[in-house]
Design a protein around this motif. Structure first.
Motif, PDB file in Angstrom:
ATOM      1  N   CYS A 241      33.956  48.359  37.498  1.00  0.00           N
ATOM      2  CA  CYS A 241      35.088  47.432  37.580  1.00  0.00           C
ATOM      3  C   CYS A 241      34.901  46.278  36.604  1.00  0.00           C
ATOM      4  CB  CYS A 241      35.225  46.906  39.011  1.00  0.00           C
ATOM      5  SG  CYS A 241      33.829  45.862  39.526  1.00  0.00           S
ATOM      6  N   ILE A 242      35.912  45.440  36.533  1.00  0.00           N
ATOM      7  CA  ILE A 242      35.864  44.266  35.669  1.00  0.00           C
ATOM      8  C   ILE A 242      34.830  43.272  36.207  1.00  0.00           C
ATOM      9  CG2 ILE A 242      37.208  42.304  34.813  1.00  0.00           C
ATOM     10  CD1 ILE A 242      39.661  44.022  34.913  1.00  0.00           C
ATOM     11  N   ASP A 243      34.154  42.613  35.299  1.00  0.00           N
ATOM     12  CA  ASP A 243      33.209  41.572  35.691  1.00  0.00           C
ATOM     13  C   ASP A 243      33.996  40.343  36.126  1.00  0.00           C
ATOM     14  OD1 ASP A 243      31.147  39.788  36.017  1.00  0.00           O
ATOM     15  OD2 ASP A 243      30.162  40.275  34.123  1.00  0.00           O
ATOM     16  N   LEU A 244      33.763  39.887  37.366  1.00  0.00           N
ATOM     17  CA  LEU A 244      34.474  38.717  37.870  1.00  0.00           C
ATOM     18  C   LEU A 244      34.200  37.474  37.040  1.00  0.00           C
ATOM     19  CD1 LEU A 244      34.073  39.206  41.723  1.00  0.00           C
ATOM     20  CD2 LEU A 244      36.219  39.153  40.439  1.00  0.00           C
ATOM     21  N   ALA A 245      33.058  37.422  36.374  1.00  0.00           N
ATOM     22  CA  ALA A 245      32.764  36.260  35.523  1.00  0.00           C
ATOM     23  C   ALA A 245      33.789  36.124  34.403  1.00  0.00           C
ATOM     24  CB  ALA A 245      31.354  36.378  34.956  1.00  0.00           C
ATOM     25  N   ASP A 246      34.341  37.253  33.942  1.00  0.00           N
ATOM     26  CA  ASP A 246      35.352  37.195  32.891  1.00  0.00           C
ATOM     27  C   ASP A 246      36.694  36.677  33.394  1.00  0.00           C
ATOM     28  OD1 ASP A 246      33.467  38.267  31.194  1.00  0.00           O
ATOM     29  OD2 ASP A 246      34.153  40.340  31.465  1.00  0.00           O
ATOM     30  N   LEU A 247      36.881  36.654  34.720  1.00  0.00           N
ATOM     31  CA  LEU A 247      38.158  36.207  35.294  1.00  0.00           C
ATOM     32  C   LEU A 247      38.094  34.800  35.852  1.00  0.00           C
ATOM     33  CD1 LEU A 247      39.062  39.477  37.276  1.00  0.00           C
ATOM     34  CD2 LEU A 247      39.884  38.793  35.016  1.00  0.00           C
ATOM     35  N   ALA A 248      36.937  34.153  35.723  1.00  0.00           N
ATOM     36  CA  ALA A 248      36.766  32.851  36.359  1.00  0.00           C
ATOM     37  C   ALA A 248      37.754  31.821  35.834  1.00  0.00           C
ATOM     38  CB  ALA A 248      35.330  32.365  36.158  1.00  0.00           C
ATOM     39  N   ASP A 249      38.039  31.825  34.555  1.00  0.00           N
ATOM     40  CA  ASP A 249      38.923  30.826  33.952  1.00  0.00           C
ATOM     41  C   ASP A 249      40.343  31.329  33.751  1.00  0.00           C
ATOM     42  OD1 ASP A 249      36.746  29.075  33.789  1.00  0.00           O
ATOM     43  OD2 ASP A 249      36.142  29.893  31.836  1.00  0.00           O
ATOM     44  N   VAL A 250      40.669  32.481  34.313  1.00  0.00           N
ATOM     45  CA  VAL A 250      42.004  33.057  34.138  1.00  0.00           C
ATOM     46  C   VAL A 250      42.914  32.549  35.261  1.00  0.00           C
ATOM     47  CG1 VAL A 250      43.353  35.186  34.058  1.00  0.00           C
ATOM     48  CG2 VAL A 250      41.073  35.111  33.036  1.00  0.00           C
ATOM     49  N   PRO A 251      44.025  31.893  34.934  1.00  0.00           N
ATOM     50  CA  PRO A 251      44.952  31.464  35.995  1.00  0.00           C
ATOM     51  C   PRO A 251      45.668  32.660  36.603  1.00  0.00           C
ATOM     52  CG  PRO A 251      45.858  30.951  33.833  1.00  0.00           C
ATOM     53  CD  PRO A 251      44.455  31.452  33.603  1.00  0.00           C
ATOM     54  N   GLY A 252      46.038  32.534  37.867  1.00  0.00           N
ATOM     55  CA  GLY A 252      46.707  33.639  38.545  1.00  0.00           C
ATOM     56  C   GLY A 252      48.024  34.020  37.925  1.00  0.00           C
ATOM     57  N   THR A 253      48.696  33.070  37.298  1.00  0.00           N
ATOM     58  CA  THR A 253      49.995  33.372  36.675  1.00  0.00           C
ATOM     59  C   THR A 253      49.853  34.268  35.456  1.00  0.00           C
ATOM     60  OG1 THR A 253      49.799  31.257  35.483  1.00  0.00           O
ATOM     61  CG2 THR A 253      51.097  31.281  37.526  1.00  0.00           C
ATOM     62  N   ASP A 254      48.637  34.377  34.897  1.00  0.00           N
ATOM     63  CA  ASP A 254      48.424  35.235  33.728  1.00  0.00           C
ATOM     64  C   ASP A 254      48.166  36.689  34.111  1.00  0.00           C
ATOM     65  OD1 ASP A 254      48.766  33.038  32.178  1.00  0.00           O
ATOM     66  OD2 ASP A 254      46.657  32.824  31.566  1.00  0.00           O
ATOM     67  N   ILE A 255      48.023  36.957  35.399  1.00  0.00           N
ATOM     68  CA  ILE A 255      47.773  38.331  35.851  1.00  0.00           C
ATOM     69  C   ILE A 255      49.101  39.076  35.915  1.00  0.00           C
ATOM     70  CG2 ILE A 255      46.902  39.780  37.708  1.00  0.00           C
ATOM     71  CD1 ILE A 255      44.745  38.256  36.224  1.00  0.00           C
ATOM     72  N   ASP A 256      49.184  40.175  35.180  1.00  0.00           N
ATOM     73  CA  ASP A 256      50.382  41.018  35.183  1.00  0.00           C
ATOM     74  C   ASP A 256      50.259  42.024  36.323  1.00  0.00           C
ATOM     75  OD1 ASP A 256      52.622  42.508  34.710  1.00  0.00           O
ATOM     76  OD2 ASP A 256      52.077  43.117  32.673  1.00  0.00           O
ATOM     77  N   LEU A 257      50.986  41.773  37.399  1.00  0.00           N
ATOM     78  CA  LEU A 257      50.899  42.642  38.570  1.00  0.00           C
ATOM     79  C   LEU A 257      51.564  43.989  38.353  1.00  0.00           C
ATOM     80  CD1 LEU A 257      51.590  39.988  41.349  1.00  0.00           C
ATOM     81  CD2 LEU A 257      49.381  40.924  40.632  1.00  0.00           C
ATOM     82  N   THR A 258      52.280  44.160  37.261  1.00  0.00           N
ATOM     83  CA  THR A 258      52.872  45.460  36.934  1.00  0.00           C
ATOM     84  C   THR A 258      51.959  46.298  36.052  1.00  0.00           C
ATOM     85  OG1 THR A 258      54.008  44.619  34.952  1.00  0.00           O
ATOM     86  CG2 THR A 258      55.173  44.446  37.059  1.00  0.00           C
ATOM     87  N   LYS A 259      50.817  45.724  35.665  1.00  0.00           N
ATOM     88  CA  LYS A 259      49.891  46.436  34.787  1.00  0.00           C
ATOM     89  C   LYS A 259      48.469  46.020  35.143  1.00  0.00           C
ATOM     90  CE  LYS A 259      49.154  47.608  29.907  1.00  0.00           C
ATOM     91  NZ  LYS A 259      49.513  47.278  28.508  1.00  0.00           N
ATOM     92  N   VAL A 260      47.996  46.518  36.265  1.00  0.00           N
ATOM     93  CA  VAL A 260      46.695  46.135  36.808  1.00  0.00           C
ATOM     94  C   VAL A 260      45.651  47.167  36.402  1.00  0.00           C
ATOM     95  CG1 VAL A 260      45.390  45.667  38.907  1.00  0.00           C
ATOM     96  CG2 VAL A 260      47.792  44.964  38.744  1.00  0.00           C
ATOM     97  N   TRP A 261      44.575  46.692  35.792  1.00  0.00           N
ATOM     98  CA  TRP A 261      43.513  47.611  35.368  1.00  0.00           C
ATOM     99  C   TRP A 261      42.869  48.236  36.592  1.00  0.00           C
ATOM    100  CZ3 TRP A 261      38.340  48.655  35.855  1.00  0.00           C
ATOM    101  CH2 TRP A 261      37.772  49.482  34.882  1.00  0.00           C
ATOM    102  N   SER A 262      42.784  49.576  36.597  1.00  0.00           N
ATOM    103  CA  SER A 262      42.291  50.282  37.772  1.00  0.00           C
ATOM    104  C   SER A 262      41.218  51.305  37.452  1.00  0.00           C
ATOM    105  CB  SER A 262      43.460  50.986  38.487  1.00  0.00           C
ATOM    106  OG  SER A 262      44.482  50.069  38.807  1.00  0.00           O
ATOM    107  N   GLY A 263      40.913  51.532  36.193  1.00  0.00           N
ATOM    108  CA  GLY A 263      39.910  52.530  35.837  1.00  0.00           C
ATOM    109  C   GLY A 263      40.174  53.109  34.470  1.00  0.00           C
ATOM    110  N   ARG A 264      39.956  54.404  34.343  1.00  0.00           N
ATOM    111  CA  ARG A 264      40.076  55.079  33.050  1.00  0.00           C
ATOM    112  C   ARG A 264      40.807  56.396  33.250  1.00  0.00           C
ATOM    113  NH1 ARG A 264      34.516  56.394  30.471  1.00  0.00           N
ATOM    114  NH2 ARG A 264      34.304  54.138  30.715  1.00  0.00           N
ATOM    115  N   THR A 265      41.566  56.802  32.243  1.00  0.00           N
ATOM    116  CA  THR A 265      42.266  58.079  32.297  1.00  0.00           C
ATOM    117  C   THR A 265      41.442  59.155  31.617  1.00  0.00           C
ATOM    118  OG1 THR A 265      43.468  57.963  30.190  1.00  0.00           O
ATOM    119  CG2 THR A 265      44.400  56.757  32.063  1.00  0.00           C
ATOM    120  N   ASP A 266      41.903  60.384  31.782  1.00  0.00           N
ATOM    121  CA  ASP A 266      41.212  61.521  31.207  1.00  0.00           C
ATOM    122  C   ASP A 266      41.297  61.545  29.688  1.00  0.00           C
ATOM    123  OD1 ASP A 266      39.631  63.685  31.562  1.00  0.00           O
ATOM    124  OD2 ASP A 266      41.212  65.076  32.098  1.00  0.00           O
ATOM    125  N   TYR A 267      42.172  60.706  29.115  1.00  0.00           N
ATOM    126  CA  TYR A 267      42.327  60.646  27.664  1.00  0.00           C
ATOM    127  C   TYR A 267      41.465  59.551  27.042  1.00  0.00           C
ATOM    128  CZ  TYR A 267      46.173  63.900  28.196  1.00  0.00           C
ATOM    129  OH  TYR A 267      46.931  65.018  28.490  1.00  0.00           O
TER     130      TYR A 267
END
Length: 532
Positions: A241-267
């Motif tokens: 998963c994403i390292d939470l340390a990289d999200l420490a300074d990210v405001p919640g309004t910058d999170i795109d809830l329509t495009k949430v990183w969830s893993g990797r595809t077969d491609y």
């Protein structure tokens, strides 16, 4: 012989001579005409063959302009300079490419590797072997309108024999080959009489013919399909998963809830999913990796949870999976009665939003006053099928149906998890537009989760290995072909860090523990054409 007989013979001879002379003249005239016609016919045939040859040459040169240009330049180079300078230059280029690939795989694949591999795979593999594979798999069309050949044999018993003249089968034409880090995409044009479903049914046979583990068919247009062959498995390694340390300074309004990183595809690219406007049902046996599908998106949207833009509710019949991160959840339930109260509270939220926004907006905007409500419903079958109280089961099922049918526009998202995906276990499974099938016990469960023909289209979830937790097939919301994905793995300590992150408390101390997630970095490195 009297004079009269002599005169008659002379007259007959003269007549014969005149006829012979006329026939000679006519024969010469006919010969001249036939020679002229033959000459004209030969000229026309030669011109037709020349035009046809030129047409096919020009068509091939335009269609395969890269190969034509490269061959022309190489031929001109050989003619002008000879073979020695050309050989030396080609060896030097090969050495440069090998060093480039060794030192910086990503840039090599992006700018050179994928193009060279696509060209080689097309001409050395698919253009030469694919017609044979298609014939062996029954994906050609027999010419039903074959001409009849009549053979006359006056001396045999059957003086006249009629038999169809043999013709080659009509084979789909290879239009394009695109070779990525793990997949070969072979685009073919179907012949009249075929349909894309014919290739869906033969996907397993095509995989065996190619000698690969997976083959998937994608419909690009009514008469063009892409036959995708998986050469390598990019999901064999754990995705972190994403390292939470990289999200420490990210405001919640910058999170795109329509495009949430969830893993990797077969491609080999990052897998993003929307947590708004849809509901997701995850199905898989024990140990299939449902926890990765559950926790990884929550880690990715941690700033939004922390800032109050998202509220997460948890229903945990086992009292174990979600209890480990209890403080993350705004609402939490274990028993059936508590789960019913939780669902009633969410329905009350929807009713208040209806009263406030009805007639003004078609969907509720996400804000701190109206946060996105996410329900993580673990082991959903335990409360809507196996619980002993029938009335309680029916009440919970009714609430889940209300949330899944009305929650899309009102900012409520349901994410359910189940082991046995039968209709009896999950009677509301059709109300989940997006469905993810992880490792299941039988082939029939694949169809229960992803729908009819999903297995034929390449969703072989019953063949996922026990050593691949989090691997599954995504299907729904306009996706015709199942997409193989692997959710990001979230260790226990990261769940505790997530608790501390969203609540603003101090995380548990673990001396000597440093969170680094190189696999997440490599997911970006494995973009199309990138390194594996």
């Amino acid at each position: 012989m009297n004079a009269q007989a002599i005169a008659t013979l002379a007259l007959a001879g003269g007549a014969i001579a005149v006829v012979v002379w006329l026939l000679n003249k006519i024969g010469r005239a006919l010969t001249a005409v036939l020679e002229a016609l033959a000459t004209v016919a030969m000229v026309l045939v030669a011109v037709w063959l020349l035009v046809k040859t030129v047409y096919f040459v020009v068509k091939a040169a335009v269609t395969h302009w890269r190969t034509t240009l490269g061959g022309t330049l190489l031929a001109g180079w050989l003619w002008w300079w000879g073979w020695l300078p050309v050989t030396g230059t080609l060896l030097a280029v090969a050495v440069v490419l090998l060093v480039w690939r060794w030192r910086h795989r990503l840039s090599f694949e992006t700018w050179a590797g994928r193009w060279l591999r696509s060209w080689w795979q097309r001409w050395a593999v698919y253009a030469r072997k694919l017609p044979g594979w298609l014939r062996a798999c029954g994906l050609t069309v027999l010419d039903a309108d074959r001409p009849i050949v009549v053979t006359a044999n006056p001396l045999g018993r059957n003086k006249v024999r009629r038999q169809p003249k043999q013709r080659a089968d009509q084979v789909p034409k290879v239009l394009r080959v695109r070779s990525g880090a793990s997949w070969d995409e072979v685009r073919v044009r179907l012949v009249p009489g075929q349909k894309p479903e014919d290739f869906d049914d033969a996907a397993r046979a095509l995989a065996v013919a190619r000698g690969v583990t997976r083959c998937q068919v994608r419909e690009l247009s009514p008469n063009v399909v892409s036959i995708d062959f998986q050469r390598r498995n990019l999901l064999a390694q754990t995705v972190h998963c994403i390292d939470l340390a990289d999200l420490a300074d990210v405001p919640g309004t910058d999170i795109d809830l329509t495009k949430v990183w969830s893993g990797r595809t077969d491609y080999g690219v990052d897998w993003h999913q929307s947590l708004t406007g849809s509901h997701t049902l995850h199905a898989g046996v024990t140990g299939a990796g449902k926890g990765a599908q559950m926790w990884c998106p929550l880690v990715s949207i941690a700033p939004a949870i922390r800032d109050g833009l998202v509220r997460v509710s948890g229903i945990d019949p086992k009292g174990m999976e979600l209890a480990y991160g209890r403080r993350i959840f705004h609402r939490y339930a274990v028993t059936g009665k508590d789960a019913l109260a939780l669902l009633d509270d969410l329905i009350g939220v929807m009713d208040r939003r209806k009263a406030e926004f009805a007639g003004r907006l078609r969907s509720v905007p996400i804000s701190r006053e109206h946060p996105l409500e996410i329900v993580e419903f673990d082991e959903i079958g335990a409360l809507i099928r196996y619980i002993g109280d029938r009335k309680l089961r029916e009440a919970i099922t009714e609430r889940v149906a209300l949330l899944t049918t009305q929650g899309r526009a009102l900012g409520c998202t349901v994410r359910g998890y189940v082991q046995e995906p039968t209709k009896d276990t999950v009677p509301v499974r059709e109300l989940f537009p997006r469905r993810i099938c992880l490792r299941v016990a039988t082939k029939s469960h694949v169809g229960m989760v992803l729908g009819d023909q999903a297995y034929e289209r390449g969703a072989w979830a019953n063949r996922i290995g026990e050593g691949e937790p989090g691997v599954g097939y995504l299907f729904g919301e306009g996706i015709r072909e199942p997409l193989r994905v692997r959710g990001g793995w979230v260790p226990d300590e990261v769940i505790k860090d997530l608790e501390a992150f969203v609540t603003g408390t101090t995380p548990p101390s673990r001396p000597g523990t440093v969170h680094t997630f190189p696999a997440f970095r490599s997911a970006r490195d494995n973009a199309p054409g990138g390194a594996a």
